[in-house]
Motif scaffolding. Structure first.
Motif, PDB file in Angstrom:
ATOM      1  N   GLY A  12       0.820  -1.208   0.000  1.00 43.27           N
ATOM      2  CA  GLY A  12       0.000   0.000   0.000  1.00 43.27           C
ATOM      3  C   GLY A  12       0.852   1.255   0.000  1.00 43.27           C
ATOM      4  O   GLY A  12       0.337   2.354  -0.206  1.00 43.27           O
ATOM      5  N   SER A  13       2.154   1.111   0.198  1.00 44.43           N
ATOM      6  CA  SER A  13       3.002   2.288   0.400  1.00 44.43           C
ATOM      7  C   SER A  13       4.459   1.940   0.080  1.00 44.43           C
ATOM      8  O   SER A  13       4.831   0.765   0.009  1.00 44.43           O
ATOM      9  CB  SER A  13       2.856   2.685   1.881  1.00 44.43           C
ATOM     10  OG  SER A  13       3.815   3.605   2.289  1.00 44.43           O
ATOM     11  N   LEU A  17       4.891  -0.692  -2.839  1.00 41.65           N
ATOM     12  CA  LEU A  17       4.101  -0.105  -3.932  1.00 41.65           C
ATOM     13  C   LEU A  17       4.968   0.058  -5.183  1.00 41.65           C
ATOM     14  O   LEU A  17       4.521  -0.233  -6.306  1.00 41.65           O
ATOM     15  CB  LEU A  17       3.510   1.246  -3.486  1.00 41.65           C
ATOM     16  CG  LEU A  17       2.725   2.022  -4.541  1.00 41.65           C
ATOM     17  CD1 LEU A  17       1.613   1.182  -5.153  1.00 41.65           C
ATOM     18  CD2 LEU A  17       2.149   3.305  -3.934  1.00 41.65           C
ATOM     19  N   ALA A  18       6.199   0.499  -4.999  1.00 41.10           N
ATOM     20  CA  ALA A  18       7.096   0.673  -6.159  1.00 41.10           C
ATOM     21  C   ALA A  18       7.381  -0.670  -6.839  1.00 41.10           C
ATOM     22  O   ALA A  18       7.391  -0.766  -8.073  1.00 41.10           O
ATOM     23  CB  ALA A  18       8.405   1.325  -5.707  1.00 41.10           C
ATOM     24  N   HIS A  22       6.256  -1.897 -10.605  1.00 43.84           N
ATOM     25  CA  HIS A  22       7.251  -2.416 -11.546  1.00 43.84           C
ATOM     26  C   HIS A  22       6.833  -3.788 -12.086  1.00 43.84           C
ATOM     27  O   HIS A  22       6.955  -4.055 -13.284  1.00 43.84           O
ATOM     28  CB  HIS A  22       8.603  -2.497 -10.842  1.00 43.84           C
ATOM     29  CG  HIS A  22       9.721  -2.880 -11.750  1.00 43.84           C
ATOM     30  ND1 HIS A  22      10.114  -2.112 -12.819  1.00 43.84           N
ATOM     31  CD2 HIS A  22      10.527  -3.982 -11.766  1.00 43.84           C
ATOM     32  CE1 HIS A  22      11.117  -2.707 -13.455  1.00 43.84           C
ATOM     33  NE2 HIS A  22      11.382  -3.844 -12.827  1.00 43.84           N
ATOM     34  N   LEU A  23       6.317  -4.617 -11.197  1.00 46.00           N
ATOM     35  CA  LEU A  23       5.915  -5.968 -11.640  1.00 46.00           C
ATOM     36  C   LEU A  23       4.755  -5.887 -12.640  1.00 46.00           C
ATOM     37  O   LEU A  23       4.721  -6.652 -13.614  1.00 46.00           O
ATOM     38  CB  LEU A  23       5.531  -6.826 -10.429  1.00 46.00           C
ATOM     39  CG  LEU A  23       6.701  -7.244  -9.520  1.00 46.00           C
ATOM     40  CD1 LEU A  23       6.180  -7.891  -8.237  1.00 46.00           C
ATOM     41  CD2 LEU A  23       7.658  -8.208 -10.246  1.00 46.00           C
ATOM     42  N   THR A 222      16.953   2.306  -7.082  1.00 42.63           N
ATOM     43  CA  THR A 222      17.990   1.328  -6.705  1.00 42.63           C
ATOM     44  C   THR A 222      17.335   0.023  -6.242  1.00 42.63           C
ATOM     45  O   THR A 222      17.844  -1.075  -6.526  1.00 42.63           O
ATOM     46  CB  THR A 222      18.912   1.907  -5.603  1.00 42.63           C
ATOM     47  OG1 THR A 222      19.385   3.171  -6.048  1.00 42.63           O
ATOM     48  CG2 THR A 222      20.091   1.000  -5.326  1.00 42.63           C
ATOM     49  N   ALA A 223      16.194   0.149  -5.555  1.00 37.69           N
ATOM     50  CA  ALA A 223      15.471  -1.075  -5.145  1.00 37.69           C
ATOM     51  C   ALA A 223      14.991  -1.835  -6.390  1.00 37.69           C
ATOM     52  O   ALA A 223      15.093  -3.067  -6.459  1.00 37.69           O
ATOM     53  CB  ALA A 223      14.293  -0.715  -4.243  1.00 37.69           C
ATOM     54  N   ILE A 224      14.526  -1.094  -7.367  1.00 35.21           N
ATOM     55  CA  ILE A 224      14.018  -1.728  -8.591  1.00 35.21           C
ATOM     56  C   ILE A 224      15.174  -2.410  -9.361  1.00 35.21           C
ATOM     57  O   ILE A 224      15.005  -3.476  -9.948  1.00 35.21           O
ATOM     58  CB  ILE A 224      13.291  -0.684  -9.481  1.00 35.21           C
ATOM     59  CG1 ILE A 224      12.111  -0.075  -8.704  1.00 35.21           C
ATOM     60  CG2 ILE A 224      12.836  -1.285 -10.805  1.00 35.21           C
ATOM     61  CD1 ILE A 224      11.078  -1.069  -8.190  1.00 35.21           C
TER      62      ILE A 224
END
Ligand SMILES: NC(=O)c1ccc[n+]([C@@H]2O[C@H](COP(=O)([O-])OP(=O)(O)OC[C@H]3O[C@@H](n4cnc5c(N)ncnc54)[C@H](O)[C@@H]3O)[C@@H](O)[C@H]2O)c1
Length: 285
Positions: A12-13, A17-18, A22-23, A222-224
Motif C-alpha cells: 500500500g506504500s 508499492l514501487a 514495476h511488476l 535502486t530497489a528496482i
C-alpha cells in the motif's frame, strides 16, 4: 499461457508499492497485500485491472494463509513471485527503564511487545513456507518456478541501536536467505533479500525525513535495480543485496576466521546430512 502472478506485502506504500508497480509493467498480475485498506485499495486501483487488493495482517498466520489462497485463486491457480516486504519499526523499546515496565497480578514482568519480530521475521518465514506450497501447485496453469524476495535492511548487515528488535529481525532475514536459498533453488525457488539504506517512505517518523541530508538518500530506482537482477536470473539465490545511493552490492557472508571454520561451514555437509537423515519426525516441543 496465463500471466505470472505476484504477491507483494506492505504494497500500500513505499517500497512495496514501487515493486508492485514495476511488476505490473513487467506483465505480472499483482496482489497488493497490506494491513491498511485505504492505501491498499488506492494502490490497487491506481494499477488498473492487473492488480487487486487483499487486506492481510501478515503477523497472523491465518490471515497470511488466507491471503495466499485467495491470491492463488485470483491468479488462475498460479503464483510465481512473492515479495515479503511488510515491515514495522520497534513497537516497544527494549531499553525502557524499570518505571515503564509493567508487572501482572502474579508479580511477573509482562512481556516486551515483539510485534516487530512477528511482522518482520516470523511472517517472512511463514510466507516462504506458504509460497513454496503454492508454487508447487502452479504447474498446470503454466507456473512452477518461484522467486521469493524479502526486504531486509542495512540494519540487517550493520546495526541500528535505536531499534534493536528491528535489527535482530533484519539480521534474521539475511540468515534465512543464506541458509534456504541454495537448498530451495533445487525446487525451482530462488530466495533473495534486499538490504536498503535510507529510502524516503512512510516508515520513519516525519521529523527524520525532514532532517535527512539529500546526499544520503537511496532512490527507489535502486530497489528496482535489485528486483530486476533477481527477475533476470533464474539461478541467482541466497543473495543479500545492499542498496546504497545508486548502487547495488552483492554481500557475501563473513570470511571464515581459519581453516577449521571453513571446514565446519563447507566440508562437514555430509556429516550433517547423514545425522539429520536419521533424526525421527521432530519431537513435540
Ligand atoms: N524506507 C527505508 O529506508 C527502509 C530501509 C530498509 C528497510 N526497509 C524495509 O522496507 C520495507 C517496506 O517499508 P517502507 O519503507 O516501504 O515503509 P512503508 O511504511 O511506506 O510501507 C510499509 C507497509 O507495510 C504495511 N504493514 C505494516 N504492518 C503490516 C502487517 N502486519 N501486515 C501487512 N502489512 C503491514 C504498512 O501498512 C505499510 O503500507 C519494510 O520491511 C522496512 O523495514 C525500509
Amino acid at each position: 499461457m496465463s500471466q505470472p502472478v505476484a504477491i507483494v506485502t506492505g504494497a500500500g506504500s513505499g517500497i512495496g508499492l514501487a515493486v508492485a508497480t514495476h511488476l505490473v509493467s513487467k506483465n505480472y498480475r499483482v496482489v497488493i497485500a497490506d494491513l491498511n485498506p485505504t492505501t491498499g485499495e488506492a494502490a490497487a486501483s491506481s494499477l488498473g485491472p492487473s492488480a487487486t487488493f487483499i487486506q492481510s495482517d501478515v503477523s497472523s498466520y491465518n490471515s497470511q494463509a488466507r491471503l495466499f489462497k485467495q491470491a492463488y485463486e485470483w491468479g488462475g491457480n498460479r503464483l510465481d513471485f512473492f515479495h515479503a516486504n511488510a515491515g514495522v519499526d520497534d513497537r516497544q523499546m527494549l531499553y525502557d527503564p524499570a518505571e515503564k515496565v509493567e508487572v501482572d497480578e502474579e508479580g511477573l514482568v509482562k512481556p516486551l511487545n515483539t510485534k516487530t519480530m512477528q511482522v518482520n521475521l516470523e511472517a517472512v518465514i511463514q510466507g516462504l513456507w506458504l509460497f513454496k506450497y503454492y508454487v508447487s501447485q502452479s504447474k498446470e496453469a503454466g507456473g512452477g518456478k518461484g522467486k521469493f524476495v524479502a526486504t531486509s535492511s542495512a540494519a540487517g548487515l550493520y546495526a541500528m541501536t535505536q531499534n534493536p528488535q528491528y535489527t535482530a529481525s533484519k539480521y534474521g532475514i539475511v540468515g534465512l536467505v543464506r541458509a534456504a536459498g541454495p537448498v530451495l533453488v533445487k525446487e525451482n525457488i530462488t530466495v533473495n533479500a534486499i538490504c536498503p539504506a535510507f529510502i524516503p517512505t512512510n516508515l520513519p517518523p516525519p521529523e527524520i525525513l525532514a532532517a535527512w541530508p539529500k546526499e544520503h538518500i537511496t532512490p527507489m530506482s535502486t530497489a528496482i535495480k535489485a528486483i530486476d537482477a533477481f527477475l533476470d536470473d533464474d539461478t541467482m539465490t541466497g543473495q543479500t543485496v545492499e542498496l546504497s545511493q545508486e548502487n547495488i552490492y552483492f554481500r557475501k557472508q563473513l570470511d571464515y576466521v581459519n581453516e577449521s571454520q571453513r571446514w565446519v561451514g563447507e566440508d562437514s555437509q555430509s556429516i550433517w546430512n547423514a545425522g539429520y537423515a536419521k533424526v525421527p519426525e521432530k519431537k513435540g516441543y
